[in-house]
Design a protein around this motif. Structure first.
Motif, PDB file in Angstrom:
ATOM      1  N   LEU A  56     -28.152  11.981  13.480  1.00 49.33           N
ATOM      2  CA  LEU A  56     -28.940  10.811  13.848  1.00 49.33           C
ATOM      3  C   LEU A  56     -28.896   9.803  12.713  1.00 49.33           C
ATOM      4  N   ARG A  57     -28.674   8.541  13.052  1.00 53.37           N
ATOM      5  CA  ARG A  57     -28.616   7.464  12.062  1.00 53.37           C
ATOM      6  C   ARG A  57     -29.866   6.605  12.226  1.00 53.37           C
ATOM      7  N   ILE A  58     -30.702   6.590  11.192  1.00 52.36           N
ATOM      8  CA  ILE A  58     -32.008   5.948  11.282  1.00 52.36           C
ATOM      9  C   ILE A  58     -32.028   4.663  10.461  1.00 52.36           C
ATOM     10  N   GLY A  59     -32.488   3.589  11.077  1.00 48.72           N
ATOM     11  CA  GLY A  59     -32.709   2.337  10.362  1.00 48.72           C
ATOM     12  C   GLY A  59     -34.200   2.164  10.107  1.00 48.72           C
ATOM     13  N   TYR A  60     -34.567   1.881   8.873  1.00 51.14           N
ATOM     14  CA  TYR A  60     -35.985   1.742   8.550  1.00 51.14           C
ATOM     15  C   TYR A  60     -36.200   0.503   7.693  1.00 51.14           C
ATOM     16  N   GLN A  61     -37.445   0.068   7.623  1.00 52.07           N
ATOM     17  CA  GLN A  61     -37.823  -1.038   6.758  1.00 52.07           C
ATOM     18  C   GLN A  61     -38.630  -0.497   5.580  1.00 52.07           C
ATOM     19  N   ARG A  62     -39.048  -1.390   4.702  1.00 51.18           N
ATOM     20  CA  ARG A  62     -39.717  -0.959   3.479  1.00 51.18           C
ATOM     21  C   ARG A  62     -41.151  -0.515   3.718  1.00 51.18           C
ATOM     22  N   ALA A  67     -24.579  -3.585  16.898  1.00 48.54           N
ATOM     23  CA  ALA A  67     -23.248  -3.290  16.357  1.00 48.54           C
ATOM     24  C   ALA A  67     -22.874  -1.813  16.475  1.00 48.54           C
ATOM     25  N   GLY A  68     -23.812  -0.980  16.957  1.00 48.52           N
ATOM     26  CA  GLY A  68     -23.536   0.445  17.084  1.00 48.52           C
ATOM     27  C   GLY A  68     -23.596   1.189  15.765  1.00 48.52           C
ATOM     28  N   ALA A  69     -24.300   0.616  14.773  1.00 49.33           N
ATOM     29  CA  ALA A  69     -24.324   1.204  13.436  1.00 49.33           C
ATOM     30  C   ALA A  69     -25.455   2.199  13.229  1.00 49.33           C
ATOM     31  N   ILE A  70     -26.520   2.103  14.023  1.00 49.30           N
ATOM     32  CA  ILE A  70     -27.634   3.043  13.902  1.00 49.30           C
ATOM     33  C   ILE A  70     -28.083   3.478  15.294  1.00 49.30           C
ATOM     34  N   ASP A  71     -28.766   4.617  15.343  1.00 50.56           N
ATOM     35  CA  ASP A  71     -29.271   5.148  16.611  1.00 50.56           C
ATOM     36  C   ASP A  71     -30.731   4.793  16.850  1.00 50.56           C
ATOM     37  N   ILE A  72     -31.517   4.792  15.786  1.00 50.92           N
ATOM     38  CA  ILE A  72     -32.969   4.582  15.881  1.00 50.92           C
ATOM     39  C   ILE A  72     -33.388   3.563  14.833  1.00 50.92           C
ATOM     40  N   GLY A  73     -34.362   2.730  15.178  1.00 49.25           N
ATOM     41  CA  GLY A  73     -34.873   1.762  14.215  1.00 49.25           C
ATOM     42  C   GLY A  73     -36.321   1.418  14.477  1.00 49.25           C
ATOM     43  N   GLN A  74     -36.968   0.888  13.466  1.00 46.08           N
ATOM     44  CA  GLN A  74     -38.393   0.564  13.517  1.00 46.08           C
ATOM     45  C   GLN A  74     -38.578  -0.936  13.307  1.00 46.08           C
ATOM     46  N   THR A  75     -39.307  -1.595  14.234  1.00 47.22           N
ATOM     47  CA  THR A  75     -39.549  -3.031  14.126  1.00 47.22           C
ATOM     48  C   THR A  75     -40.989  -3.355  14.524  1.00 47.22           C
ATOM     49  N   LEU A 109     -37.243   1.757  18.281  1.00 46.34           N
ATOM     50  CA  LEU A 109     -36.177   1.409  19.221  1.00 46.34           C
ATOM     51  C   LEU A 109     -35.041   2.420  19.105  1.00 46.34           C
ATOM     52  N   VAL A 110     -34.408   2.688  20.227  1.00 47.99           N
ATOM     53  CA  VAL A 110     -33.279   3.632  20.268  1.00 47.99           C
ATOM     54  C   VAL A 110     -32.107   2.945  20.960  1.00 47.99           C
ATOM     55  N   ALA A 111     -30.955   2.993  20.344  1.00 50.29           N
ATOM     56  CA  ALA A 111     -29.750   2.454  20.975  1.00 50.29           C
ATOM     57  C   ALA A 111     -29.544   3.154  22.320  1.00 50.29           C
ATOM     58  N   LYS A 112     -29.169   2.403  23.342  1.00 50.39           N
ATOM     59  CA  LYS A 112     -29.081   2.973  24.689  1.00 50.39           C
ATOM     60  C   LYS A 112     -28.088   4.136  24.759  1.00 50.39           C
ATOM     61  N   ASP A 113     -26.937   4.000  24.132  1.00 49.08           N
ATOM     62  CA  ASP A 113     -25.964   5.095  24.145  1.00 49.08           C
ATOM     63  C   ASP A 113     -26.538   6.340  23.483  1.00 49.08           C
ATOM     64  N   THR A 127     -30.507  12.656  23.430  1.00 48.09           N
ATOM     65  CA  THR A 127     -31.892  12.664  23.922  1.00 48.09           C
ATOM     66  C   THR A 127     -32.757  13.699  23.226  1.00 48.09           C
ATOM     67  N   GLU A 128     -32.295  14.937  23.174  1.00 48.45           N
ATOM     68  CA  GLU A 128     -33.111  15.999  22.604  1.00 48.45           C
ATOM     69  C   GLU A 128     -33.281  15.847  21.090  1.00 48.45           C
ATOM     70  N   GLN A 129     -32.239  15.392  20.407  1.00 46.80           N
ATOM     71  CA  GLN A 129     -32.351  15.135  18.975  1.00 46.80           C
ATOM     72  C   GLN A 129     -33.409  14.062  18.691  1.00 46.80           C
ATOM     73  N   ILE A 130     -33.386  13.036  19.511  1.00 48.57           N
ATOM     74  CA  ILE A 130     -34.334  11.935  19.330  1.00 48.57           C
ATOM     75  C   ILE A 130     -35.751  12.403  19.623  1.00 48.57           C
ATOM     76  N   LYS A 131     -35.927  13.195  20.668  1.00 53.03           N
ATOM     77  CA  LYS A 131     -37.261  13.727  20.968  1.00 53.03           C
ATOM     78  C   LYS A 131     -37.797  14.535  19.797  1.00 53.03           C
ATOM     79  N   SER A 132     -36.937  15.362  19.218  1.00 51.68           N
ATOM     80  CA  SER A 132     -37.353  16.178  18.080  1.00 51.68           C
ATOM     81  C   SER A 132     -37.738  15.292  16.896  1.00 51.68           C
ATOM     82  N   PHE A 133     -36.954  14.256  16.652  1.00 52.98           N
ATOM     83  CA  PHE A 133     -37.258  13.350  15.557  1.00 52.98           C
ATOM     84  C   PHE A 133     -38.581  12.623  15.800  1.00 52.98           C
TER      85      PHE A 133
END
Length: 315
Positions: A36-42, A75-83, A212-216, A222-228
């Protein structure tokens, strides 16, 4: 001045590192399978997950703002992000393929309009004809819209200058703008005796945290994201129950002193909220507001953004 320049340099370098780090690992590029590739802010719940290493095995990319993060999703660079609450609307209008997987309770006091006390402004209405800086497409963009409406003003009544946080702070410190609308922790970093909080979002905007989660990725992981998401909720709850320990853990991660971190967290950190249809209704009002002002080019159906598959991952 020196402190301002250091902060600006840190923020700029962090944003550059995040962008350069995204998309240069071909083995991670595909949404299906893998880490899983996570994008986060400070700030926010994901920062605490990272700082505590509560989700080993994921990769992390740091972003200065929500709009930069949604660009990485596109851009398909991350799977999950926080905004915050506005970036999902701007991203949807830009045809970014994503879904909303989790949301926090409101934190209206963690974004605010800052002015210098010496300017003599008493209310937000006093900013008519003045220059207001903010990050375009971020949560504070919606706060501006709501504050204008609450004070019977329009966008044409103020001069809006779009500046990223690393640009906004020096512009504010050097009196190049009249007001700066900003969120924590940048908000907390800017607080000092000569700075006045002219208004925050209380009563005008909810200012929630959105995951937010990238649609792909939502389909393939799905299950990895649920666990996260389950981990994210547990870590968030731990932080709220242990504010002193939370500040000690996060201060080094954020590169902010502990008292400032603690002050910002006291108003910003909120528990995870149920992902319900009401969230879609709340977002739809934001989307319609931006559409009416022609700040986004198309109408957005916010209800379509809510992914019910992840509603059960957090309670």
């Amino acid at each position: 001045m020196r402190r301002t320049l250091v902060i600006a340099a840190v923020l700029t370098l962090a944003a550059a590192a995040a962008l350069s780090g995204c998309g240069n690992d071909d083995d991670q590029a595909a949404a299906g399978g893998g880490t899983l590739r996570i994008g986060y802010q400070r700030f926010g719940g994901l920062s605490l997950v990272k700082a505590r290493n509560d989700a080993p095995g994921v990769t992390w990319s740091l972003f200065e703002s929500g709009p930069a993060l949604t660009e990485a999703i596109k851009a398909g660079a991350i799977d999950i992000g926080q905004t915050g609450e506005a970036p999902p609307i701007f991203a949807a209008a830009a045809k970014t393929p994503f879904r909303i997987a989790a949301v926090s309770q409101p934190s209206p006091q963690s974004e605010a309009v800052l002015v210098k006390k010496a300017r003599g402004f008493k209310t937000f209405a006093d900013l008519k004809g003045r220059t207001i800086a903010l990050n375009k497409g971020s949560n504070v963009h919606w706060l501006l819209v709501r504050l204008l409406a609450a004070n019977h003003l329009t966008l044409s009544d103020v001069n809006v200058k779009y500046l990223k946080p690393a640009e906004g702070r020096p512009a504010f410190d050097n009196d190049q703008i009249d007001a700066w609308i900003i969120w924590d922790p940048y908000f907390a970093l800017a607080e000092r005796p000569d700075v006045q909080i002219l208004a925050d979002a209380t009563g005008v905007a909810d200012n929630r945290e959105y995951i937010l989660v990238a649609k792909d990725a939502a389909d393939a992981k799905t299950e990895q994201i649920k666990s996260f998401l389950t981990t994210y909720e547990k870590t968030t709850a731990w932080g709220i129950a242990n504010p002193d320990e939370r500040a000690k853990v996060l201060a080094p991660e954020l590169k902010i002193d502990e008292p400032t971190t603690k002050r910002a967290l006291a108003r910003a950190a909120q528990p995870v909220a149920p992902l319900t249809d009401e969230i879609g209704t709340e977002l739809q009002a934001i989307a319609d507001g931006f559409t009416e002002l022609k700040l986004i080019p198309v109408k957005v159906d916010a209800h379509e953004l809510i992914d019910a598959r992840f509603a059960g991952a957090v309670q």
